[in-house]
Design a protein around this motif. Structure first.
Motif, short mmCIF file in Angstrom:
data_model
loop_
_atom_site.label_atom_id
_atom_site.label_comp_id
_atom_site.label_asym_id
_atom_site.label_seq_id
_atom_site.Cartn_x
_atom_site.Cartn_y
_atom_site.Cartn_z
N MET A 1 0.84 -1.21 0.00
CA MET A 1 0.00 0.00 0.00
C MET A 1 0.87 1.25 0.00
N LYS A 2 0.27 2.37 -0.37
CA LYS A 2 1.00 3.63 -0.47
C LYS A 2 0.73 4.50 0.74
N PRO A 3 1.71 5.30 1.17
CA PRO A 3 1.45 6.24 2.26
C PRO A 3 0.32 7.20 1.89
N LEU A 4 -0.43 7.60 2.89
CA LEU A 4 -1.58 8.46 2.62
C LEU A 4 -1.19 9.76 1.95
N ILE A 5 -0.01 10.28 2.24
CA ILE A 5 0.37 11.53 1.61
C ILE A 5 0.59 11.34 0.12
N LEU A 6 0.71 10.07 -0.31
CA LEU A 6 0.75 9.80 -1.74
C LEU A 6 -0.62 9.40 -2.26
N THR A 161 4.31 14.60 -6.27
CA THR A 161 4.61 13.18 -6.17
C THR A 161 4.88 12.61 -7.56
N THR A 162 5.96 11.88 -7.68
CA THR A 162 6.30 11.27 -8.97
C THR A 162 6.35 9.75 -8.91
N ASP A 163 6.47 9.19 -7.71
CA ASP A 163 6.60 7.74 -7.57
C ASP A 163 5.69 7.25 -6.45
N VAL A 164 4.54 6.69 -6.81
CA VAL A 164 3.60 6.22 -5.80
C VAL A 164 4.07 4.93 -5.14
N ASN A 165 5.12 4.35 -5.63
CA ASN A 165 5.65 3.12 -5.03
C ASN A 165 6.64 3.39 -3.91
N ASN A 166 6.98 4.65 -3.70
CA ASN A 166 7.86 5.00 -2.59
C ASN A 166 7.04 5.02 -1.31
N THR A 167 7.19 4.00 -0.50
CA THR A 167 6.40 3.88 0.74
C THR A 167 7.25 4.11 1.98
N ASN A 168 8.36 4.80 1.81
CA ASN A 168 9.24 5.09 2.95
C ASN A 168 9.48 6.59 2.99
N ILE A 169 8.60 7.29 3.68
CA ILE A 169 8.67 8.76 3.72
C ILE A 169 8.82 9.20 5.17
N PRO A 170 10.02 9.46 5.62
CA PRO A 170 10.24 9.79 7.04
C PRO A 170 9.70 11.16 7.40
N ARG A 171 9.56 11.37 8.69
CA ARG A 171 9.11 12.66 9.20
C ARG A 171 10.28 13.65 9.22
N THR A 172 9.96 14.91 8.99
CA THR A 172 10.94 16.01 9.04
C THR A 172 10.79 16.71 10.38
N SER A 173 11.88 17.18 10.94
CA SER A 173 11.82 17.81 12.26
C SER A 173 10.92 19.04 12.23
N THR A 174 10.31 19.31 13.35
CA THR A 174 9.42 20.47 13.48
C THR A 174 10.14 21.75 13.09
N LYS A 175 11.37 21.90 13.53
CA LYS A 175 12.14 23.11 13.23
C LYS A 175 12.32 23.29 11.73
N GLU A 176 12.67 22.21 11.02
CA GLU A 176 12.87 22.30 9.56
C GLU A 176 11.57 22.62 8.83
#
Length: 534
Positions: A1-6, A161-176
């Motif tokens: 399955m794909k991450p919801l953001i995708l 989004t260009t690749d819906v098969n990328n299911t590894n999307i880490p979180r970015t720090s709040t500061k960034e």
């Protein structure tokens, strides 16, 4: 399955409900080829789609004031049988409101990214193109702001989004994430149109961007980042709005009656009657229609929140569930002569025959949030649940109070400018001239920094109650948990009838400073991690 953001970048974009009033534009299909961006009209259609998530029921159409924004020191949801939900802080990461807000924000971000990527295709006036680009940049930033302030570290997404098969999307720090928000918003401020040139508040203007930048900077200055340097930036942005000369407070009701008797009440009558006044209401989440005129409004102002009336014949009052009940704490914040109290808080209920029955002085917890009243709707026939009332995301009174708060922090106490700003808001509340001193309304000089901050905290509640600002305010001030605990004790001390009002304060704990990362994202994104305590 794909991450919801995708997933919601590629699938949910197929079904965009509703449409924006600006330019009578319908949102575009964001899965279409580049030809959908080759004219000015098509770019504006795409831009309407970028704004659209704001007006959906999971955001300002309903949830931000009826579920996600309830359960503060201002209000609770009225159902005694409702023992689970965000508003009583008894829920988990599968909660539908938490999941749906996340979905809508990433839908808006993806739409903004696609529009930005295709901004150069159309042959059009460059100034107009720049304005569209500025709005898209701002909206991308605002959706990220909604996410980071509610969920903490989140995936930062600034390209389509260009690749819906990328299911590894880490979180970015709040500061960034906040750094990118500031970058986008500052760029947008130099591109978008002025409030005066737009003439309506469904699209962001230069002063809207500046006002939201003040909000963002105040949030960064508070918990959890505690970047105190941002107070000076918040002050600068708020001062820029004031110096523009484009905004002021409405000072009188257009058609005074026994209830609508002040400029304050007129703000919300305008919204129920689908009227713009950009002098005060700087930015609104757009709704249109009554579902009988070809438009599919998603707005429930006056229906889920308002003076309850659930009798079948609702031609005058309008059907209203009256879900949001006020706290004694809010009721007692208003001083004698403050006209805002009996508009923001219902002074009466409706009988089964639609007659007004005034509350007694002892009936405090019976009262509902009443800023938006369906009696004032002018578009007929009235739908049972939905209407075209816009939700206020930014009002000028909010900017004045942010200016006063930031000034107090920067100067170690309130300057004359801070006093002037808060007193303008208070004078309008008491129905006196904005520029003339008034012994009853005015905060007098000589307050310490801490004393003035407490005055600001109370004034924001009086002026901005039920506008989805209280929970984030309490959190950034670092007083959310103790405030809610105190409210629970107040409910318990009142009497047994409204003991359920204590649920939110009893249940709340440190983990509720953030929403959990939603189950829909956790189940499909291998790079996702959960917030503490969830």
């Amino acid at each position: 399955m794909k991450p919801l953001i995708l997933i919601f970048s590629f699938i949910a974009l197929l079904t965009i409900s509703g449409c924006q009033k600006f330019l009578a534009t319908k949102p575009a299909d964001f899965l279409s080829p580049e030809e959908n961006y080759n004219t000015e009209e098509k770019l504006l259609s795409a831009l309407a789609g970028v704004y659209n998530p704001l007006s959906t029921m999971p955001v300002y159409g309903d949830a931000m004031f009826n579920q996600l924004g309830a359960g503060t020191d201002e209000c609770i949801r009225a159902a005694a049988s409702s023992t689970t939900g965000v508003w009583v802080y008894n829920y988990d990461y599968t909660n539908i409101d938490v999941n749906n807000l996340w979905k809508q924000m990433y839908t808006g971000i993806e739409r903004a990214n696609i529009l930005i990527a295709n901004i150069k295709i159309a042959s059009m006036d460059e100034t107009k193109r720049d304005a569209v680009l500025g709005e898209a940049l701002f909206m991308r930033a605002y959706y990220h702001f909604m996410l980071v302030s509610n969920y903490g570290d989140i995936p930062l997404k600034i390209t389509p989004t260009t690749d819906v098969n990328n299911t590894n999307i880490p979180r970015t720090s709040t500061k960034e994430v906040y750094e990118q928000i500031l970058k986008d918003m500052i760029a947008a401020e130099g591109k978008v149109k002025t409030s005066t040139s737009l003439g309506y508040s469904s699209r962001v203007s230069k002063t809207t961007v500046a006002g939201i930048l003040a909000r963002v900077c105040l949030t960064m200055a508070g918990y959890p980042l505690l970047d105190k340097s941002k107070y000076a930036e918040a002050l600068s942005w708020a001062q820029k709005v004031k110096a523009s000369g484009e905004h002021t407070l409405i000072t009188a009701a257009l058609s005074p009656d026994g209830s609508n008797n002040s400029g304050f009440s007129q703000v919300f009558v305008n919204e129920m009657q689908d009227k713009y006044d950009v002098r005060e209401t700087m930015w609104e989440a757009e709704q249109k229609g009554n579902r009988a005129d070809g438009y599919v409004s998603n707005g429930r102002l006056g229906n889920d929140i308002g003076i309850g009336y659930t009798v079948a014949n609702f031609a005058d009052s309008g059907y209203c569930y009256g879900n949001i009940r006020i706290t004694e704490r809010l009721f007692r914040l208003y001083g004698t002569g403050d006209l805002r109290r009996d508009w923001a808080i219902a002074p009466f209920s409706y009988s089964s025959k639609g007659k007004r029955v005034n509350f007694t002085s002892g009936q405090i917890y019976n009262r509902t949030a009443a800023k938006w009243r369906r009696t004032y709707e002018t578009l007929l026939p009235k739908d049972k649940n939905f209407n075209g009332a816009n939700f206020p995301i930014l009002r000028y009174s909010d900017v004045l109070l942010m200016l006063a708060e930031a000034d107090n922090e920067v100067n170690g106490g309130p300057s004359s400018s801070a006093l002037e700003a808060i007193n303008i808001v208070r004078r309008r509340g008491y129905g006196t001239a904005l520029t003339a001193t008034n012994a009853t309304a005015d905060i007098q000089p000589g307050k310490t920094k801490d004393e003035f901050l407490k005055l600001i905290q109370d004034e924001r509640s009086r002026e901005l109650c039920f506008e989805a600002l209280r929970r984030p305010d309490l959190i950034r001030w670092g007083i959310f948990i103790p405030t809610m605990k105190a409210v629970a004790l107040e409910y318990k001390a009142y009497n047994g009838t409204y003991a359920y009002g204590a649920l939110a304060g009893t249940n709340v704990s440190d983990k509720h400073l953030l929403f959990p990362i939603p189950s829909g994202e956790m189940s499909v994104n291998r790079g996702a991690t959960q917030n503490p305590g969830w």
